[in-house]
Design a protein around this motif. Sequence first.
Motif, PDB file in Angstrom:
ATOM      1  N   GLN A  16       0.792  -1.172  -0.015  1.00  0.00           N
ATOM      2  CA  GLN A  16      -0.045  -0.016   0.071  1.00  0.00           C
ATOM      3  C   GLN A  16       0.866   1.412   0.109  1.00  0.00           C
ATOM      4  OE1 GLN A  16      -2.974  -0.435  -0.821  1.00  0.00           O
ATOM      5  NE2 GLN A  16      -3.723  -2.474  -0.175  1.00  0.00           N
ATOM      6  N   LEU A  45      -1.004  -1.803  -5.211  1.00  0.00           N
ATOM      7  CA  LEU A  45      -1.200  -0.676  -5.829  1.00  0.00           C
ATOM      8  C   LEU A  45      -0.667  -0.546  -7.341  1.00  0.00           C
ATOM      9  CD1 LEU A  45      -0.428   1.991  -3.139  1.00  0.00           C
ATOM     10  CD2 LEU A  45      -2.604   1.020  -3.717  1.00  0.00           C
ATOM     11  N   PHE A 142      -6.135   1.611   7.704  1.00  0.00           N
ATOM     12  CA  PHE A 142      -5.581   2.732   6.821  1.00  0.00           C
ATOM     13  C   PHE A 142      -5.356   3.983   7.245  1.00  0.00           C
ATOM     14  CE2 PHE A 142      -6.969  -1.036   3.751  1.00  0.00           C
ATOM     15  CZ  PHE A 142      -6.093  -1.012   2.681  1.00  0.00           C
ATOM     16  N   ASP A 172      -0.992   8.622   5.347  1.00  0.00           N
ATOM     17  CA  ASP A 172       0.084   7.470   5.181  1.00  0.00           C
ATOM     18  C   ASP A 172       1.345   7.994   4.957  1.00  0.00           C
ATOM     19  OD1 ASP A 172      -1.433   4.995   5.181  1.00  0.00           O
ATOM     20  OD2 ASP A 172      -2.148   5.650   2.884  1.00  0.00           O
TER      21      ASP A 172
END
Length: 400
Positions: A16, A45, A142, A172
């Motif tokens: 990710q 991804l 997430f 992130d």
Amino acid sequence: MSGPLEGIRVVDFTIQAFGPRVSEYLAEMGADVIKIESPKGGEPLRGVDVLRGVPTNGFNSYFDQIQRGKKSVTLDLHFESARQAMYKLVERADIFVTNLRMRGLERLGVDYETLSRMNPRLVYALGTGWGMKGPGRDRGGFEVTGAAGSGVLTNFAERGARPPLWPPALGDYIAATYLAYGVMLAMYHRERSGKGQLVHTSLLAAFMKVASCCVDASVYANQDMYGLSHAEDGGLYNIYETKDNRFIQIAVMHDDASWTEFCEAVGIEHLKDDPRFGPYEARRENSTALVSILDELFLTRTQSEWIEILDRYNFPWSPVRLYTELPSDPQVIANDYLVTVDYPGVGKAKVVGVNIDLSETPGMVREQAPELGQHTEEVLLDLGYDWDSIIAMKEEGAIL
């Protein structure tokens, strides 16, 4: 000039955005990063073709920006042969980066305790969703869950309103910045002591830290903090709509000198010494009235007209930009915040460059993100494998 991390070897076992961004920061600065991917499709991804309604048109910028400058090696750690190859890489490595769940790392034999025994100098960087302890330790996370769980989302909405959707990857990348910072601290400690260590942060911790001015105030006062309405948010720390339905952000805070300059800039000198607005305390007390005046004022000109006027002044302000306007923004251009890359099969593309300026050892945007397994054979040969061993690993499914 070489990057400051030239010669540093990194094993990237991430997915990710959170984990990959950490090792990409290191790659920008010259580190040799080997990304481990599953032979069965690789990094999730890789398949992104639309981001928030914007098509990739053949250039997956989301994937590329966090994977560029790395080597891709496929290893299925469910096979003992692949696991042994991973261990050989770790024995040579300076840094190991992962954001997989802790139970999975233990099951695959790549947890900190296992790898640090093989390489006591290893700096092991672990990113989690919720922390290493507690009832949520093994729950997936997430960035949006970190924003929600930390209280940050509440701060973006007025009381009782639905919080907004969070921009892709922003959280992130915040967490990744903290983890990369921790990696550098651990590397500095290793230089002095010879010992590696575990470095950890979580999405929850990162969001709480970045919002700590609000968290600390709310917790101490035992009072929740919500977003303020346009009318409540203070006349000079607010966003105003312009004649063409665009916006200008004003950020004049406490100082009266900036208030005087602002009045001159927007043509309201007659309010400079108005007792309702002159001192800061009065402006705060009468912010609703000031917002009403400025709402009408900013609607008299377009955004570009206001930019032309405000450009002559140095108090804090900014047009509210669209991403597509950044390539023509004079500050972006002057500071090389966007750089042009020429990728095979893609052509020229403008991408965000390195955002840390180093005068002697600058970083740089490295080569395009690798194809799945592009460097598997090269890396295995460098580890001492012969072709017969590599073919055997392919035949059993341990590598692509």
